[in-house]
Design a protein around this motif. Sequence first.
Motif, PDB file in Angstrom:
ATOM      1  N   VAL A   1       1.258  -1.340   0.356  1.00 56.98           N
ATOM      2  CA  VAL A   1      -0.034  -0.001  -0.077  1.00 56.98           C
ATOM      3  C   VAL A   1       0.914   1.476   0.088  1.00 56.98           C
ATOM      4  N   SER A   2       2.568   0.649   0.692  1.00 60.27           N
ATOM      5  CA  SER A   2       2.722   2.133   0.678  1.00 60.27           C
ATOM      6  C   SER A   2       4.660   1.924   0.625  1.00 60.27           C
ATOM      7  N   PRO A   3       5.437   2.594   0.402  1.00 60.24           N
ATOM      8  CA  PRO A   3       7.002   2.230   0.660  1.00 60.24           C
ATOM      9  C   PRO A   3       7.191   2.463   1.893  1.00 60.24           C
ATOM     10  N   TYR A   4       6.428   2.671   2.888  1.00 56.59           N
ATOM     11  CA  TYR A   4       6.931   2.655   4.311  1.00 56.59           C
ATOM     12  C   TYR A   4       6.200   2.153   5.220  1.00 56.59           C
ATOM     13  N   SER A   5       5.143   0.715   4.712  1.00 58.29           N
ATOM     14  CA  SER A   5       4.776   0.000   4.896  1.00 58.29           C
ATOM     15  C   SER A   5       4.619  -1.106   4.468  1.00 58.29           C
ATOM     16  N   ASN A   6       4.154  -2.603   5.137  1.00 56.19           N
ATOM     17  CA  ASN A   6       4.048  -3.596   4.860  1.00 56.19           C
ATOM     18  C   ASN A   6       2.933  -4.217   4.412  1.00 56.19           C
ATOM     19  N   GLU A   7       2.344  -3.509   4.523  1.00 55.85           N
ATOM     20  CA  GLU A   7       0.710  -3.789   4.649  1.00 55.85           C
ATOM     21  C   GLU A   7      -0.066  -3.646   2.708  1.00 55.85           C
ATOM     22  N   THR A   8      -0.266  -4.950   2.467  1.00 56.65           N
ATOM     23  CA  THR A   8      -0.504  -5.183   0.928  1.00 56.65           C
ATOM     24  C   THR A   8      -2.151  -4.405   1.003  1.00 56.65           C
ATOM     25  N   LYS A   9      -2.749  -4.495  -0.891  1.00 56.44           N
ATOM     26  CA  LYS A   9      -3.968  -4.474  -0.814  1.00 56.44           C
ATOM     27  C   LYS A   9      -3.727  -5.364  -2.259  1.00 56.44           C
ATOM     28  N   MET A  10      -5.538  -5.294  -2.653  1.00 56.09           N
ATOM     29  CA  MET A  10      -5.226  -5.826  -3.889  1.00 56.09           C
ATOM     30  C   MET A  10      -4.368  -4.990  -4.901  1.00 56.09           C
ATOM     31  N   LYS A  11      -4.225  -5.044  -6.213  1.00 57.36           N
ATOM     32  CA  LYS A  11      -3.451  -4.494  -6.956  1.00 57.36           C
ATOM     33  C   LYS A  11      -4.389  -3.503  -7.624  1.00 57.36           C
ATOM     34  N   VAL A  12      -5.826  -3.858  -8.640  1.00 60.04           N
ATOM     35  CA  VAL A  12      -6.870  -3.060  -8.819  1.00 60.04           C
ATOM     36  C   VAL A  12      -8.128  -3.463  -8.541  1.00 60.04           C
ATOM     37  N   THR A  13      -8.759  -3.336  -7.626  1.00 62.83           N
ATOM     38  CA  THR A  13     -10.490  -3.775  -6.964  1.00 62.83           C
ATOM     39  C   THR A  13     -11.346  -3.647  -8.227  1.00 62.83           C
ATOM     40  N   GLY A  14     -12.132  -4.437  -8.240  1.00 65.74           N
ATOM     41  CA  GLY A  14     -13.734  -4.499  -9.770  1.00 65.74           C
ATOM     42  C   GLY A  14     -14.863  -3.094  -9.769  1.00 65.74           C
ATOM     43  N   GLY A  15     -14.412  -2.324  -8.665  1.00 67.97           N
ATOM     44  CA  GLY A  15     -14.730  -1.176  -8.902  1.00 67.97           C
ATOM     45  C   GLY A  15     -17.273  -1.379  -8.684  1.00 67.97           C
ATOM     46  N   THR A  16     -17.714  -0.170  -8.509  1.00 69.67           N
ATOM     47  CA  THR A  16     -18.727  -0.571  -8.439  1.00 69.67           C
ATOM     48  C   THR A  16     -19.323  -0.549  -9.861  1.00 69.67           C
ATOM     49  N   THR A  17     -21.368  -0.704  -9.830  1.00 74.10           N
ATOM     50  CA  THR A  17     -21.536  -1.287 -10.955  1.00 74.10           C
ATOM     51  C   THR A  17     -23.604   0.189 -10.694  1.00 74.10           C
ATOM     52  N   GLY A  18     -23.815   0.482 -11.803  1.00 75.79           N
ATOM     53  CA  GLY A  18     -24.593   1.467 -12.067  1.00 75.79           C
ATOM     54  C   GLY A  18     -26.261   0.610 -11.364  1.00 75.79           C
ATOM     55  N   VAL A  19     -27.150   1.307 -10.636  1.00 73.36           N
ATOM     56  CA  VAL A  19     -28.094   0.337 -10.143  1.00 73.36           C
ATOM     57  C   VAL A  19     -28.939   0.274 -11.340  1.00 73.36           C
TER      58      VAL A  19
ATOM     59  N   THR B   1     -28.223   2.174 -14.674  1.00 69.74           N
ATOM     60  CA  THR B   1     -27.491   2.138 -15.805  1.00 69.74           C
ATOM     61  C   THR B   1     -26.852   0.307 -15.967  1.00 69.74           C
ATOM     62  N   ARG B   2     -26.800  -0.397 -15.515  1.00 71.80           N
ATOM     63  CA  ARG B   2     -26.220  -1.166 -15.163  1.00 71.80           C
ATOM     64  C   ARG B   2     -24.659  -1.259 -15.625  1.00 71.80           C
ATOM     65  N   LYS B   3     -24.158   0.068 -15.490  1.00 70.50           N
ATOM     66  CA  LYS B   3     -22.839   0.948 -16.038  1.00 70.50           C
ATOM     67  C   LYS B   3     -21.576   0.169 -15.277  1.00 70.50           C
ATOM     68  N   PRO B   4     -20.498  -0.438 -15.630  1.00 76.41           N
ATOM     69  CA  PRO B   4     -19.367  -1.247 -14.652  1.00 76.41           C
ATOM     70  C   PRO B   4     -18.645   0.844 -14.689  1.00 76.41           C
ATOM     71  N   GLU B   5     -18.323   0.585 -12.992  1.00 79.13           N
ATOM     72  CA  GLU B   5     -18.077   1.985 -13.057  1.00 79.13           C
ATOM     73  C   GLU B   5     -16.458   2.170 -13.681  1.00 79.13           C
ATOM     74  N   TYR B   6     -15.905   0.991 -14.128  1.00 82.27           N
ATOM     75  CA  TYR B   6     -15.044   0.939 -15.386  1.00 82.27           C
ATOM     76  C   TYR B   6     -15.579   1.545 -16.373  1.00 82.27           C
ATOM     77  N   VAL B   7     -16.189   1.240 -16.419  1.00 86.65           N
ATOM     78  CA  VAL B   7     -16.817   2.073 -18.334  1.00 86.65           C
ATOM     79  C   VAL B   7     -16.473   4.022 -18.275  1.00 86.65           C
ATOM     80  N   LEU B   8     -17.520   4.122 -16.884  1.00 89.50           N
ATOM     81  CA  LEU B   8     -17.463   5.446 -16.747  1.00 89.50           C
ATOM     82  C   LEU B   8     -16.885   6.183 -16.469  1.00 89.50           C
ATOM     83  N   ASN B   9     -15.381   5.581 -15.764  1.00 87.88           N
ATOM     84  CA  ASN B   9     -14.591   6.247 -15.197  1.00 87.88           C
ATOM     85  C   ASN B   9     -13.814   6.610 -17.085  1.00 87.88           C
ATOM     86  N   LEU B  10     -13.296   5.663 -17.790  1.00 90.58           N
ATOM     87  CA  LEU B  10     -12.533   6.198 -19.285  1.00 90.58           C
ATOM     88  C   LEU B  10     -13.581   7.384 -20.010  1.00 90.58           C
TER      89      LEU B  10
END
Length: 203
Positions: free
Chosen positions: A19-37, A39-48
């Motif tokens: 998560v940080s160069p100063y910590s050994n804590e880790t997280k997923m590289k990229v999460t899936g994001g949300t979806t429009g309730v 539109t059913r549009k995935p967040e990654y589509v809206l973001n682009l």
Amino acid sequence: MVYLDPGHQARANTIHERVSPYSNETKMKVTGGTTGVVTRKPEYVLNLEAAFLLEELLTEKGFEVYLTRSAHDVDISNKERAEMANEKKADLVIRLHADGAENPNVSGFGVLVPSKKQAISKQSESAATLIVSEVKKQSGMKVNGIRYRSDLTGFNWSTVPVVLLEMGYMTNPTEDQKLSDPAYLEGMLQAVTTGVEKYAALQ
């Protein structure tokens, strides 16, 4: 020079990274994001969609603009996205996201910035303040303001000023539909562009 990072991608990457160069804590590289309730549009589509529009608006104002991704079928971790902008020595990074909440009534535009402990916090906060101020001028747009985060990989690995736009809640039926309305999205991003212009004028 502005670096745009359209959040997420077609497929999440559940492998962990620090998560940080100063910590050994880790997280997923990229999460899936949300979806429009609605539109059913995935967040990654809206973001682009938003990134392409913001790229156009900023370029028209004379900014040099780069994107971390221009397609959905990529695999770029949050740490890698930060490093891309660091390497270019971008003057500002704008990460584009949409929000989600269990409560469907929660709504509004907001901006996340690095915690005040980070060296880039003051400049990031300055950009965020100007962006929020301009978006507030848009009629019919709820604005939640600025929140500080110390747990975001994309912030913690960044050595250049960075803000994360939460454009609205895709879990709110009304806001989900608004975010897919080109006029609404363009109005918001025009305001963001004006905020970036005002930030650039201070540098």
